[in-house]
Design a protein around this motif. Structure first.
Motif, short mmCIF file in Angstrom:
data_model
loop_
_atom_site.label_atom_id
_atom_site.label_comp_id
_atom_site.label_asym_id
_atom_site.label_seq_id
_atom_site.Cartn_x
_atom_site.Cartn_y
_atom_site.Cartn_z
N TYR A 280 0.81 -1.21 0.00
CA TYR A 280 0.00 0.00 0.00
C TYR A 280 0.85 1.27 0.00
CZ TYR A 280 -3.70 3.24 1.41
OH TYR A 280 -4.60 4.29 1.47
N SER B 28 4.71 6.93 -1.61
CA SER B 28 3.74 7.13 -0.52
C SER B 28 2.45 6.42 -0.93
CB SER B 28 3.48 8.62 -0.29
OG SER B 28 2.56 9.09 -1.25
N PRO B 29 1.49 6.28 -0.01
CA PRO B 29 0.23 5.63 -0.38
C PRO B 29 -0.45 6.30 -1.57
CG PRO B 29 0.33 5.91 1.99
CD PRO B 29 1.51 6.63 1.42
N LYS B 30 -0.17 7.58 -1.76
CA LYS B 30 -0.78 8.31 -2.85
C LYS B 30 -0.54 7.58 -4.18
CE LYS B 30 -1.40 13.16 -3.58
NZ LYS B 30 -1.03 14.32 -2.81
N ILE C 194 -2.56 4.39 -4.30
CA ILE C 194 -3.98 4.69 -4.49
C ILE C 194 -4.24 5.03 -5.96
CG2 ILE C 194 -5.80 6.35 -3.94
CD1 ILE C 194 -4.49 6.59 -1.13
N HIS D 138 -7.39 -0.42 6.97
CA HIS D 138 -6.42 -0.80 7.99
C HIS D 138 -7.10 -1.50 9.15
CE1 HIS D 138 -3.02 1.49 6.32
NE2 HIS D 138 -3.98 2.21 5.81
N MET E 173 -8.69 4.18 9.73
CA MET E 173 -8.08 5.48 9.48
C MET E 173 -9.18 6.50 9.24
SD MET E 173 -4.84 5.37 9.56
CE MET E 173 -3.57 4.11 9.67
N LEU E 174 -10.04 6.64 10.23
CA LEU E 174 -11.13 7.59 10.08
C LEU E 174 -10.93 8.74 11.05
CD1 LEU E 174 -14.13 5.12 9.80
CD2 LEU E 174 -13.05 6.40 7.96
N ALA F 51 -14.57 11.60 1.23
CA ALA F 51 -13.99 12.50 0.24
C ALA F 51 -12.49 12.65 0.43
CB ALA F 51 -14.66 13.87 0.34
N LEU F 52 -12.04 12.53 1.68
CA LEU F 52 -10.64 12.78 2.00
C LEU F 52 -9.71 11.94 1.12
CD1 LEU F 52 -8.56 14.09 3.92
CD2 LEU F 52 -8.79 12.08 5.35
N GLY F 53 -8.78 12.62 0.43
CA GLY F 53 -7.81 11.90 -0.37
C GLY F 53 -8.24 11.77 -1.81
N GLU G 163 -10.61 14.24 -3.34
CA GLU G 163 -11.56 15.34 -3.37
C GLU G 163 -11.73 15.78 -4.82
OE1 GLU G 163 -8.59 15.51 -1.88
OE2 GLU G 163 -8.90 15.51 0.29
N ARG H 169 -13.04 5.45 -4.57
CA ARG H 169 -11.79 5.70 -5.30
C ARG H 169 -11.59 4.74 -6.45
NH1 ARG H 169 -7.79 5.84 -0.19
NH2 ARG H 169 -8.54 7.75 0.78
#
Ligand SMILES: Nc1ncnc2c1ncn2[C@@H]1O[C@H](COP(=O)(O)OP(=O)(O)O)[C@@H](O)[C@H]1O
Ligand SMILES: [Mg+2]
Lengths: 511, 304
Positions: free
Chosen positions: A49, A70-72, A75, A83, A87-88, A99-101, A103, A156
């Motif tokens: 990941y 990075s995870p970016k 993704i 996880h 991760m909320l 939406a986070l990540g 947007e 996503r």
């Protein structure tokens, strides 16, 4: 998407968490990864990941070598992960969390929440999920939080779904719904990597199973060519011991007597709760999570005030006593959420092991701590409970979930209190440790301790307790005694409450 | 007696007293929401105030004054980031160091560049433009409060509203909130919390710099050693009191300004100065007690 990990090795200091592990997962396949706590499952997935970049080995996606900074990057490539510890962000709404990540924004950088909302509502209706997008995550149950995490991945459009012990927190009912969704994802040709401890789940749903032990790859094969016994043995490395039950010598008396207790819950019905526990008795409280069990436990240990009633501990009513007083009077408590309520993550193992014992003469002189004794005591707990950690000075944060749980259980079971309340003691931990913790609970029972076992696991209740109650929408059933139909009665009460009960055999429900 | 209280100066002084605090508090608010414990606002303001005078004097215009104040704030924000974000220094220690640095640096530069100590004033220091809205002339109260204030007063008010929407609906606003609540969640969503926090510190530097400019080149055109005089600390307290929400922050600061203004008047009635100067703080404490009392009442969990 086909993903393959080749010869992955991860070191944490001098601890080799993952040792040359290779793994292949195909599109349209549910690939189970199993292994004990600390086997390295989460670690190898954090490599895939992109959240752990300090490793050696190769990652391939559809045959092409990739590397993430990075995870970016992961993704973007279509890899998503839920996880083990969600991760909320509690203070944000469901919508904001999803939406986070990812947007979608207008030219000024403002988030187009309406577009996102419409998009999510599409996903939600496609998979028949029920969730209120404007609720704060803090107000959701664990199962609902998990749904939010999964919607995040769907939103996503991830093609690889890594799910780190997703079912550890689900009730049987929720689990069935969850598995149905997994099958839907599989039909859409997504790659699903399912990390779990539970072999029954693997047998139910997986196509391929990979076993890790102590960071090493033990086996990886199609489900058809292996079987349950073989997998269990590969996970543990030896045979799982059977529960050993003996009866010690102790005087039989009433330890806890709850009379006409009214607890504060969000349910409208307010029915008085009555039950009692004797020495050497394990009383189970079963129920689908969120039916008021947590509120009951909080009331018993004094975090939550009761509206009315008596809580008699050794014939003294403690209804107005605070938590510390109750602990000193002899209640010990294993909370369900070890990270939030059970441990100070930034403190060391020895500090956590002795936190409830600072008034003990052995561990303090007046207000000074006797560090040496505390450390020695911690060392003995680590040994006795077989906790995998680098010694008493290690920080709790670095331990795996199961070992954290063992530490809490070790601390509370060693308290020598006449009453111990345990809430989901085997939440999210592996079969070896479950058997171990169950044995420890039986051991203190045979020493005469009264035990209140609150659990969402039907099997846990039926195999350990001498009698049980079911909690449903804030009310408690009548006592269900151990005997034939024990399991069946509890199960039915859990799902449909007590009033509409219909017994096919015609016998009374509470016999 | 009532005329004593409600003379025109009373109302126009509210804006004058609150604008620098509001600007600094907005900067502090962004840091607070991003999870950066920045209690160095005092130092930021002070250096900003000095830099404003310096820029205005050298560049011959208030614009250069404001710009150089911003640069001063950004400089300290970068120092803060270097020691807190990169070298992982404790934010309290870093804040204390920066407060001392702001004081020391502005005093030192004052003496070495202008060769004066205490106060520096010069005809060459240009003051910030004020704005007059003819439309408001006929409304007595609005005229007093909103007319002929420095441009930064209007910027401060607009920024308060902008911050509200920015935090709620902007992508970076969302990231800032997540950085402050759960860094790991932000990292896992693919953003770098350190970058987000750095951004928050830069915004803080800019706004504190402007707060400094408002102090030194708006109503007066001079610099006095340690002229921030605790305003940065008030800003810190206000941010914490309103839990980093811009709109409550605004009203809290207005309340503070009103009480502060009143206390000057009461002093005129013969009460000892020591007592009247305590008033804004006493009101703050009362608000704090009130707020926490309500929180306490609403929580069902009582004793832990
Ligand atoms: N950040 C870390 N620092 C040090 N040790 C770690 C860290 N993360 C995991 N470990 C150790 O690595 C091993 C594997 O952990 P993990 O992958 O979480 O196990 P699993 O997910 O299979 O339960 C454990 O012994 C754990 O204590
Ligand atoms: Mg794990």
């Amino acid at each position: 998407m086909h993903v393959s990990l080749r010869g992955i090795t991860v070191d944490f200091g001098n601890l080799r968490a993952v040792d040359k592990v290779s793994l292949e997962a195909n599109a349209g396949e549910i690939h189970a990864v199993v292994g004990e706590n600390g086997a390295g499952k989460s670690t190898i997935m954090s490599v895939l990941y992109g959240s752990n970049t300090d490793f050696s080995g190769k990652i391939l996606c559809n045959g092409k070598k990739v590397s993430w900074s990075s995870p970016k990057d992961a993704i973007k490539a279509g890899i998503g992960m839920v996880h083990q510890h969600f991760m909320l962000v509690g203070n944000l709404t469901v919508l904001e969390n999803i939406a986070l990540g990812n947007e979608s924004i207008n030219q000024f950088g403002f988030i187009k929440f309406n577009t996102i909302r419409a998009n999510i509502l599409g996903i939600v209706s496609r998979y028949k999920i029920h969730i209120d997008l404007d609720e704060l995550v803090d107000n959701l149950s664990v199962a609902q939080r998990q749904i939010v995490e999964i919607i995040k991945l769907l939103y996503r459009e991830s093609m690889v779904l890594i799910l780190d012990e997703p079912t550890a927190v689900l009730t049987p009912n929720e689990r069935a719904i969850f598995f149905q969704s997994l099958k839907n994802f599989k039909a859409e040709n997504k790659t699903i990597i399912l990390i779990t401890h539970k072999i029954d789940e693997v047998m139910d749903i997986a196509d391929h199973v990979t076993v890790l032990r102590n960071g090493k790859l033990i086996s990886s094969s199609q489900l058809e060519i292996t079987n349950k016994e073989k997998i269990s043995q590969e996970i543990v490395g030896e045979e799982i011991p059977r529960l050993n039950i003996k009866r010690g010598a102790y005087e039989s008396k009433k330890i806890l007597d709850v009379k006409d207790l009214i607890i504060k819950t969000n349910f409208t019905t307010k029915q008085a709760i009555n039950f009692s526990i004797n020495t050497g008795e394990i009383i189970g409280i079963a129920g689908v999570s969120g039916n008021g069990q947590t509120e009951l436990v909080e009331t018993l240990i004094g975090i939550r005030r009761a509206s009315n009633g008596e809580i008699n501990l050794l014939d003294k009513n403690v209804i107005n006593a605070n938590t510390q007083t109750r602990r000193m009077m002899g209640i010990s408590f294993v909370p369900q959420d070890r990270q939030r309520d059970g441990l100070a993550l930034g403190a060391s193992v020895w500090e956590n092991a002795c936190i409830t014992k600072v008034n003990d003469k052995k561990f303090s002189w007046g207000s000074f701590l006797r560090k040496k004794n505390m450390k020695a005591f911690s060392r003995s707990l680590i040994q006795e409970f077989n906790i995998k950690v680098n010694g008493p000075d290690a920080l709790v944060r670095t331990m795996s979930g199961g070992n954290m749980q063992k530490l809490v259980v070790a601390r509370e079971l060693s308290s020598q209190c006449p009453l111990i309340i345990v809430e989901n003691p085997t939440w999210g931990i592996d079969i070896g440790s479950i058997a171990f913790i169950h044995q420890k609970i039986m051991d203190i029972k045979s020493a005469g301790v009264a035990i209140l076992l609150v659990s969402n696991e039907l099997d846990e209740i039926t195999s350990l307790s001498d009698g049980a109650f079911v909690m449903y929408e804030g009310t408690l059933s009548k006592r269900i005694s151990k005997g034939k139909n024990f399991r069946e009665l509890i199960g039915r009460h859990m799902l449909s409450g007590f009033n509409t009960y219909y017994s096919p055999t015609g016998s009374s429900p509470n016999e | 007696m009532i005329e004593n209280f409600l003379d025109p100066e009373f109302f126009s002084s509210i804006a004058r007293l609150t604008t620098p605090i509001l600007l600094a508090a907005l900067g502090g608010l962004i840091c607070h929401r991003a999870g950066v414990f920045n209690i160095a606002l005092e130092g930021f303001i002070l250096l900003g105030a000095f830099m404003a005078v310096l820029g205005s004097y050298l560049g011959d215009s208030a614009f250069w004054g404001a710009l150089s104040a911003i640069l001063g704030g950004i400089f300290l924000a970068i120092v803060f980031s270097e020691f807190h974000l990169r070298r992982r220094g404790d934010p309290i220690v870093v804040s204390i160091a920066i407060n001392l640095l702001g004081l020391g640096l502005s005093t030192y530069l004052l003496r070495s560049i202008f060769d004066v100590s205490g106060v520096f004033s010069h005809p060459n220091i240009h003051k910030l433009a004020t704005i007059n809205w003819p439309l408001l002339d006929s409304f007595w109260l609005l005229d007093l409060i909103f007319n002929d204030q420095s441009i930064l007063f209007y910027i401060a008010i607009l920024s308060t509203i902008a911050f509200h929407y920015f935090l709620k609906y902007h992508k970076i606003g969302l990231w800032i909130r997540v950085a402050g609540e759960n860094q790991e969640a932000l990292r896992s969503s693919g953003s770098n919390p350190v970058q987000v926090k750095f951004f928050a510190l830069l915004i803080c530097g800019i706004f504190c710099g402007l707060a400094g400019a408002q102090l030194s080149i708006s109503n007066v055109g001079l610099f006095v050693e340690n002229m921030s005089a605790g305003r940065g600390w008030i800003a810190v307290v206000v941010v914490l009191l309103c839990a980093g929400r811009p709109i409550p922050l605004f009203f809290l600061i207005i309340l503070f300004g009103v009480v502060d203004s009143l206390s000057l008047r009461i002093q005129g009635l013969g009460l000892p100065q020591q007592i009247t100067e305590m008033m804004p703080y006493i009101v703050s404490i009362l608000v704090l007690v009130f707020v926490s009392f309500r929180r306490f009442r609403f929580s069902s969990k009582t004793h832990l």
